[in-house]
Design an enzyme around this catalytic site. Structure first.
Site, PDB file in Angstrom:
ATOM      1  N   ASP A 198       0.841  -1.204   0.000  1.00 17.30           N
ATOM      2  CA  ASP A 198       0.000   0.000   0.000  1.00 17.30           C
ATOM      3  C   ASP A 198       0.878   1.257   0.000  1.00 17.30           C
ATOM      4  O   ASP A 198       0.677   2.172  -0.791  1.00 17.30           O
ATOM      5  CB  ASP A 198      -0.895   0.043   1.256  1.00 17.30           C
ATOM      6  CG  ASP A 198      -1.585  -1.280   1.504  1.00 17.30           C
ATOM      7  OD1 ASP A 198      -2.576  -1.557   0.840  1.00 17.30           O
ATOM      8  OD2 ASP A 198      -1.083  -2.045   2.355  1.00 17.30           O
ATOM      9  N   GLY A 231       2.365  -9.872  -4.505  1.00 22.76           N
ATOM     10  CA  GLY A 231       1.488  -8.724  -4.247  1.00 22.76           C
ATOM     11  C   GLY A 231       1.228  -7.875  -5.471  1.00 22.76           C
ATOM     12  O   GLY A 231       0.808  -8.356  -6.518  1.00 22.76           O
ATOM     13  N   GLU A 232       1.517  -6.584  -5.344  1.00 21.18           N
ATOM     14  CA  GLU A 232       1.189  -5.658  -6.428  1.00 21.18           C
ATOM     15  C   GLU A 232       2.418  -4.928  -6.962  1.00 21.18           C
ATOM     16  O   GLU A 232       2.717  -4.956  -8.150  1.00 21.18           O
ATOM     17  CB  GLU A 232       0.144  -4.638  -5.929  1.00 21.18           C
ATOM     18  CG  GLU A 232      -0.185  -3.597  -6.971  1.00 21.18           C
ATOM     19  CD  GLU A 232      -1.540  -2.927  -6.795  1.00 21.18           C
ATOM     20  OE1 GLU A 232      -2.434  -3.548  -6.183  1.00 21.18           O
ATOM     21  OE2 GLU A 232      -1.695  -1.795  -7.270  1.00 21.18           O
ATOM     22  N   ASP A 233       3.138  -4.274  -6.070  1.00 18.60           N
ATOM     23  CA  ASP A 233       4.189  -3.386  -6.577  1.00 18.60           C
ATOM     24  C   ASP A 233       5.405  -4.154  -7.095  1.00 18.60           C
ATOM     25  O   ASP A 233       5.919  -3.853  -8.170  1.00 18.60           O
ATOM     26  CB  ASP A 233       4.590  -2.380  -5.495  1.00 18.60           C
ATOM     27  CG  ASP A 233       5.427  -1.257  -6.077  1.00 18.60           C
ATOM     28  OD1 ASP A 233       5.008  -0.671  -7.096  1.00 18.60           O
ATOM     29  OD2 ASP A 233       6.528  -0.999  -5.560  1.00 18.60           O
ATOM     30  N   SER A 234       5.882  -5.151  -6.346  1.00 15.86           N
ATOM     31  CA  SER A 234       7.047  -5.907  -6.849  1.00 15.86           C
ATOM     32  C   SER A 234       6.671  -6.687  -8.107  1.00 15.86           C
ATOM     33  O   SER A 234       7.506  -6.907  -8.991  1.00 15.86           O
ATOM     34  CB  SER A 234       7.623  -6.835  -5.773  1.00 15.86           C
ATOM     35  OG  SER A 234       6.660  -7.755  -5.313  1.00 15.86           O
TER      36      SER A 234
HETATM   37  O1  TRH Z   1       4.310  -6.125   0.552  1.00 15.42           O
HETATM   38  P1  TRH Z   1       3.330  -6.723  -0.350  1.00 15.42           P
HETATM   39  O2  TRH Z   1       2.861  -8.062  -0.009  1.00 15.42           O
HETATM   40  O3  TRH Z   1       2.107  -5.756  -0.475  1.00 15.42           O
HETATM   41  C1  TRH Z   1       0.789  -6.209  -0.610  1.00 15.42           C
HETATM   42  C2  TRH Z   1       0.209  -6.068  -1.947  1.00 15.42           C
HETATM   43  O4  TRH Z   1       0.227  -4.732  -2.347  1.00 15.42           O
HETATM   44  C3  TRH Z   1      -1.203  -6.578  -1.927  1.00 15.42           C
HETATM   45  O5  TRH Z   1      -1.800  -6.438  -3.191  1.00 15.42           O
HETATM   46  C4  TRH Z   1      -1.957  -5.792  -0.913  1.00 15.42           C
HETATM   47  O6  TRH Z   1      -3.233  -6.300  -0.827  1.00 15.42           O
HETATM   48  C5  TRH Z   1      -1.258  -5.918   0.394  1.00 15.42           C
HETATM   49  O7  TRH Z   1       0.060  -5.480   0.286  1.00 15.42           O
HETATM   50  C6  TRH Z   1      -1.935  -5.114   1.441  1.00 15.42           C
HETATM   51  O8  TRH Z   1       3.955  -6.798  -1.834  1.00 15.42           O
HETATM   52  P2  TRH Z   1       4.241  -5.644  -2.907  1.00 15.42           P
HETATM   53  O9  TRH Z   1       2.982  -5.066  -3.422  1.00 15.42           O
HETATM   54  O10 TRH Z   1       5.148  -6.234  -3.884  1.00 15.42           O
HETATM   55  O11 TRH Z   1       5.017  -4.519  -2.130  1.00 15.42           O
HETATM   56  C7  TRH Z   1       6.321  -4.692  -1.695  1.00 15.42           C
HETATM   57  C8  TRH Z   1       7.066  -3.387  -1.705  1.00 15.42           C
HETATM   58  O12 TRH Z   1       8.285  -3.514  -1.031  1.00 15.42           O
HETATM   59  C9  TRH Z   1       7.393  -2.907  -3.111  1.00 15.42           C
HETATM   60  O13 TRH Z   1       7.251  -1.492  -3.179  1.00 15.42           O
HETATM   61  C10 TRH Z   1       8.867  -3.265  -3.266  1.00 15.42           C
HETATM   62  C11 TRH Z   1       9.352  -3.075  -1.861  1.00 15.42           C
HETATM   63  N1  TRH Z   1      10.568  -3.797  -1.481  1.00 15.42           N
HETATM   64  C12 TRH Z   1      11.693  -3.054  -1.179  1.00 15.42           C
HETATM   65  O14 TRH Z   1      11.671  -1.816  -1.256  1.00 15.42           O
HETATM   66  N2  TRH Z   1      12.815  -3.699  -0.769  1.00 15.42           N
HETATM   67  C13 TRH Z   1      12.906  -5.044  -0.692  1.00 15.42           C
HETATM   68  O15 TRH Z   1      13.974  -5.590  -0.330  1.00 15.42           O
HETATM   69  C14 TRH Z   1      11.735  -5.801  -1.049  1.00 15.42           C
HETATM   70  C15 TRH Z   1      11.793  -7.308  -0.982  1.00 15.42           C
HETATM   71  C16 TRH Z   1      10.584  -5.155  -1.418  1.00 15.42           C
END
Ligand code: TRH
Length: 386
Positions: free
Chosen positions: A20, A270-273
């Site tokens: 988020d 998730g979404e962003d990665s």
């Molecule tokens: O953290 P997430 O599981 O977030 C999730 C999803 O957005 C999901 O759709 C939503 O319903 C839930 O949150 C509430 O996975 P996501 O979306 O990939 O976000 C991870 C963030 O972390 C992304 O911006 C990349 C960042 N990241 C780093 O900055 N450094 C790191 O070492 C890693 C592994 C990730």
């Protein structure tokens, strides 16, 4: 607040994990940097942003970073002006006092609910729809990210693909990056795999399958669930020369992009990665956010249908098998019986590696032919709603 620039307030409440805030931060930064808006990003918890951007000091309720005014949402909420454009991310309501003040403004703010990303077809029909407030003279509009031209697009910073190209062409920059995160560079020809997943992904099965890979493998996981599973596997198995398990600290968001650019296969979630792996233009495996009602399988299938549409059948099947095997929960499967299936899927995927690499590049290039989400949203607010 300045007088001439349009003012945006972006609200985000942390549900769980990083996504988020990850999305809200990217949007806020782009709208400020690339579109010249005066942006405040309102968060109910600063600790997540501090993980993504270590420059953030959680002791401050207001601070500026990359041209964004980052604010902590406190209740009761102290009103400090109402913006021209109000974005709530993922249906998080702005504080009640703020909404009431929006309703009192002569020229009502343009109010957007930025929704979750999905490749499902219904998204096109819901994108940009108005939702009148039942109590107040305000209208909120849904804004859906997506993969087609009838949706709001995907977040993509203006310089992103150029920076990725430069990095992927520059061996020296990659070597320096590996040294900085792992203290060493992977051996010539090593298969480099990054890992970021939810609980119960078959990380051990992946590690076991990688141990059979002909040639050195680096499995790299920033600290978290996948890293813990990887470390447990490493401790439980004799060291094997061919496989190197690298647990690294959680990276700042822009450095995580570099990890995706530097690896041959990326496991994301998730979404962003998930979106960033697509911009990395490398084969990837998506762990979709699990939902109790199984709705995540529908999301997975919808994306796979789009992603594999341009692939030959055998290649599409290899992607589908591996993604499904990765998303099956290890606790819901009959233990040992799962393992051959996962490793078969991995071997099948890797046997198509060259074609899947070409496809990842084409997919990324095709997505990049359309406008990014921040540009779409600014256009929608400034030219459609105004
Ligand atoms: O953290 P997430 O599981 O977030 C999730 C999803 O957005 C999901 O759709 C939503 O319903 C839930 O949150 C509430 O996975 P996501 O979306 O990939 O976000 C991870 C963030 O972390 C992304 O911006 C990349 C960042 N990241 C780093 O900055 N450094 C790191 O070492 C890693 C592994 C990730």
């Amino acid at each position: 607040m300045g007088e001439n620039r349009e003012r945006w307030d972006i609200f985000c409440r942390v549900v769980d994990n990083y996504g988020d805030v990850g999305v809200s931060w990217r949007l806020a930064r782009q709208v400020a940097r690339e579109h010249g808006k005066e942006v405040r990003l309102w968060l109910d918890d600063l600790t997540v942003l501090a993980k993504l951007r270590p420059e953030i000091d959680t002791a401050y309720e207001a601070q500026s970073l990359d041209g964004v005014d980052v604010r902590l949402i406190r209740e009761p909420f102290d009103l400090d002006g109402i913006a021209d454009v109000v974005v709530e991310t993922f249906g998080c309501d702005p504080p009640e006092a703020y909404v009431l003040a929006m309703a009192e403004r002569g020229v009502k703010p343009r109010w957007i609910n930025l929704e979750y990303l999905s490749a499902e077809e219904w998204v096109e029909g819901s994108h940009a729809l108005p939702s009148p407030n039942p109590r107040l003279p305000l209208v909120k509009h849904f804004f859906f990210p997506g993969f087609t031209r009838k949706t709001g697009g995907l977040l993509r910073e203006e310089s992103l693909l150029r920076r990725r190209e430069e990095f992927q062409r520059d061996e020296g920059a990659q070597a320096a990056f590996w040294k900085s995160i792992a203290g060493a560079t992977p051996p010539e020809g090593a298969l480099k795999v990054s890992l970021f997943s939810y609980a119960l992904a078959p990380v051990e099965s992946l590690a076991r399958a990688c141990a059979q890979f002909p040639g050195p493998v680096w499995l790299v996981a920033p600290e978290g669930i996948a890293a813990t599973a990887l470390e447990n596997w490493r401790l439980a198995h004799r060291a094997r020369d061919s496989i190197h398990c690298v647990v690294i600290p959680f990276l700042a968001q822009d450095r995580y992009d570099q990890l995706l650019w530097a690896c041959d296969v990326n496991f994301v979630r998730g979404e962003d990665s998930f979106v960033r792996a697509q911009w990395a233009a490398r084969p990837f495996v998506w762990h979709v956010y699990p939902q109790d009602d199984g709705a995540h399988w529908v999301k997975l299938a919808a994306f796979l249908a789009r992603y594999s549409a341009g692939l030959e059948r055998g290649h599409a099947a290899a992607v589908t098998s591996l993604w499904e095997a990765w998303n099956r929960r290890t606790d819901a499967d009959p233990g040992e019986a799962l393992r051959p299936r996962f490793s078969d899927a991995w071997v099948g995927f890797m046997s198509k590696r060259e074609a899947l690499e070409a496809h990842a590049r084409e997919w990324s290039a095709a997505l990049a032919t359309r406008r990014d989400l921040a540009a779409e949203l600014v256009d929608f607010c400034d030219n459609v709603l105004k």
